[in-house]
Design an enzyme around this catalytic site. Structure first.
Site, mmCIF file in Angstrom:
data_model
loop_
_atom_site.group_PDB
_atom_site.id
_atom_site.type_symbol
_atom_site.label_atom_id
_atom_site.label_comp_id
_atom_site.label_asym_id
_atom_site.label_seq_id
_atom_site.Cartn_x
_atom_site.Cartn_y
_atom_site.Cartn_z
ATOM 1 N N TYR A 61 -2.154 3.440 -29.744
ATOM 2 C CA TYR A 61 -3.122 3.861 -28.727
ATOM 3 C C TYR A 61 -4.265 2.845 -28.657
ATOM 4 C CZ TYR A 61 -6.132 6.771 -25.899
ATOM 5 O OH TYR A 61 -6.915 7.242 -24.877
ATOM 6 N N PHE B 140 -7.444 -6.285 2.038
ATOM 7 C CA PHE B 140 -6.145 -5.687 1.762
ATOM 8 C C PHE B 140 -6.356 -4.173 1.869
ATOM 9 C CE2 PHE B 140 -2.798 -3.878 -0.889
ATOM 10 C CZ PHE B 140 -1.735 -4.328 -0.142
ATOM 11 N N THR B 141 -5.295 -3.445 2.239
ATOM 12 C CA THR B 141 -5.449 -2.010 2.554
ATOM 13 C C THR B 141 -6.189 -1.226 1.460
ATOM 14 O OG1 THR B 141 -3.235 -1.692 1.658
ATOM 15 C CG2 THR B 141 -3.417 -1.844 4.056
ATOM 16 N N ASP C 227 -9.394 -12.038 -5.859
ATOM 17 C CA ASP C 227 -8.185 -11.222 -5.964
ATOM 18 C C ASP C 227 -7.042 -12.199 -6.212
ATOM 19 O OD1 ASP C 227 -5.783 -9.868 -5.508
ATOM 20 O OD2 ASP C 227 -6.668 -8.498 -4.069
ATOM 21 N N LYS D 52 2.573 -8.209 -8.934
ATOM 22 C CA LYS D 52 2.877 -9.403 -8.157
ATOM 23 C C LYS D 52 2.817 -10.641 -9.045
ATOM 24 C CE LYS D 52 1.127 -7.777 -3.713
ATOM 25 N NZ LYS D 52 2.165 -8.040 -2.741
ATOM 26 N N ARG E 282 2.983 -4.049 9.084
ATOM 27 C CA ARG E 282 1.613 -4.463 8.765
ATOM 28 C C ARG E 282 0.885 -4.629 10.094
ATOM 29 N NH1 ARG E 282 0.551 -3.696 3.200
ATOM 30 N NH2 ARG E 282 0.488 -1.792 4.369
ATOM 31 N N PHE F 115 -0.189 4.881 6.353
ATOM 32 C CA PHE F 115 1.091 4.176 6.456
ATOM 33 C C PHE F 115 2.059 4.532 5.340
ATOM 34 C CE2 PHE F 115 0.320 1.141 3.060
ATOM 35 C CZ PHE F 115 -1.069 1.106 2.991
#
Ligand code: F0G
Length: 487
Positions: free
Chosen positions: A85, A137-138, A228, A271, A394, A460
């Site tokens: 943990y 970005f969303t 990002d 990613k 998109r 979406f």
């Protein structure tokens, strides 16, 4: 092949074909179902490709998020995961990878990229703040707005042009940045955000020259810069290809230079390192301490942050592999092939080819469908019906409904066809191109969509739609006429 040696292979014939510098050792069976079954599946999924079941999908090009192929070394590393943990050795290996690859000493683990956005937004954004960025970005926009901030996209004139030769459409417009600071005052701008390989405008990179200019302005006003880095490997690859100063610089050096310009770097590991999870890193102790308290509250203890230790091990190896050109150039190589072929066939695609996927311009593909009937969503549904290939809308469906009940029309209506790293073959890519070409020749058969169920936040993902007419049936009939019983 050595790490950092060039993956470019020339053909005697002069053809330009990407060559896979890996071999396939584990495979997953795919299903290409008959078109009637595909029509049934998209209807059951409310014409939303997010709601399809992969059992009904041939090529899943929805996203590269969590779908890149893992390497043998990543898989092997998972066996040494240290279940604890607190104080897990797996975390310290991941921390060491971040220090080496991004050059940042202080690391906070999070369960995925949007969790990093939550922590950063909650810590630094207060109501009335303005956040300048190359593009949103969303999930980024949603978290910033939830915390009372407003986003401002200060991209350059080239950014939204479908056809362009500009190498860095992800750049920030410095003039607009200065205007925004003058308008809001530096005290209402918590940070400037730069998104590597800017996702929603077609995976388009920015240059280091642009980052340096942004840094100059940020320093002048004492504003922080946040990167990002979810698609940083590909952005670094494009910098090496397209920015003369870095033509002979190693990817490792380019990554370090990019991260070195920013105060905070966050990423989706789904990613950047072909696994799951995410992280935030910085060299500023004060910033680290401000964010740190939210990790146990929202994510988990500081040495796992909501991730499994197996994922953390694979993430560490994946980060080192992000410095390997043969790994990070594979997806852009296939995208470039697909984009150039589609372009040659006269099909409207975003150029130059970017990261993440090929982006088809639905507004030019389906000019007869108004934006209020969601051309990109209709194109995604139509392509799935006629090919079994799943892309992602998109466009306006990924946007929001305004308080006056109207859609906030998106700047672009794109069908994104993701090429996760080292997943698809060239013949599959050719199949995709062939089917898009057929659809383009029959584009007048495709009609619009309308919402039947519309969630308030990030609609979406779960929203359900229906065709505005019986166009799907007509499309299926024409497909059968042309292809007979071929799948
Ligand atoms: N930032 C960027 C630039 C992204 O592309 C994503 C995710 C996130 C943040 C959020 O990360 O999914 O790990 O929570 N993009 C995925 C996509 C979902 O399909 O483009 P996450």
């Amino acid at each position: 092949m050595d790490q950092n040696s060039s993956p470019k292979v020339k053909f005697f014939s002069g053809e330009q074909i990407p060559v896979e510098l890996h071999k396939v050792r584990i495979v997953q069976k795919l299903h290409l179902k008959p078109i009637d079954e595909r029509l049934k599946a998209i209807k059951q999924g409310g014409f939303n490709t997010f709601l399809l079941n992969t059992a009904d999908i041939f090529l899943d090009m929805l996203t590269d998020s969590g779908t890149n192929a893992m390497s043998d070394n990543q898989q092997a590393s998972m066996l040494q995961a240290d279940d604890a943990y607190a104080g897990s050795q797996s975390f310290y290996r991941m921390e060491a990878a971040i220090k080496e690859v991004f050059g940042k000493e202080l690391v906070l683990p999070v369960h995925q990229g949007r969790a990093a956005e939550n922590v950063i937004s909650k810590t630094f954004i207060k109501p009335g703040d303005a956040i300048p960025m190359n593009y949103h970005f969303t999930t980024t926009k949603a978290h910033m707005e939830l915390n009372g901030g407003e986003i401002f996209e200060i991209f350059t004139e080239e950014a939204l042009k479908i056809k362009s030769k500009h190498p860095f459409k992800g750049n920030i417009d410095i003039h607009k940045l200065r205007e925004l600071i003058a308008r809001f005052g530096k005290e209402h701008i918590p940070f400037i955000r730069m998104e590597a390989s800017t996702n929603l405008i077609g995976g388009q990179p920015f240059s280091i020259a642009n980052m340096r200019e942004v840094r100059k302005v940020a320093d002048e006003f004492g504003i922080m810069m946040v990167l990002d880095a979810s698609l940083i490997g590909e952005n670094a690859w494009f910098i090496k290809q397209r920015e003369a100063e870095f033509a002979t610089t190693s990817i490792k050096e380019i990554l370090r230079t990019m991260c070195g310009i920013c105060d905070i770097v966050y990423f989706s590991s789904r990613k950047v390192s072909s696994t799951r999870g995410g992280g935030i890193c910085t060299n500023n102790k004060d910033l680290y301490m401000q964010m740190r308290e939210l990790i146990p509250l929202y994510e988990g203890f500081l040495t796992y942050g909501g991730m499994s230790v197996r994922e953390i091990e694979a993430m560490a190896v994946g980060l080192y592999e992000t410095t390997d050109e043969t790994v990070i150039s594979q997806s852009p190589g296939f995208i470039e092939y697909a984009v150039n072929e589609l372009d040659r066939l006269g099909i409207p695609v975003i150029t130059p080819a970017g990261a993440l996927g090929a982006h088809v311009d639905a507004m030019s593909f389906l000019p007869h469908i108004p934006q209020s009937e969601y051309p990109a969503g209709a194109l995604a549904a139509a392509l799935y019906i006629i090919s079994g290939c799943r892309g992602m809308e998109r466009g306006t469906i990924s946007s929001v409904r305004l308080e006056n009940g109207e859609d906030l029309l998106a700047d672009m209506e794109l069908l994104r066809l993701a090429f996760p790293r080292r997943v698809f073959t060239l013949s599959q890519t050719k199949f995709l191109i062939d089917r898009i070409n057929w659809l383009y020749q029959n584009r007048e058969l495709v009609g619009g969509l309308k919402f039947t169920e519309e969630p308030k936040v990030l609609r979406f993902f779960m929203g359900r739609l229906d065709a505005v007419s019986d166009w799907p049936e007509k499309l299926v009939a024409k497909f059968k006429q042309d292809f007979g019983d071929s799948l």
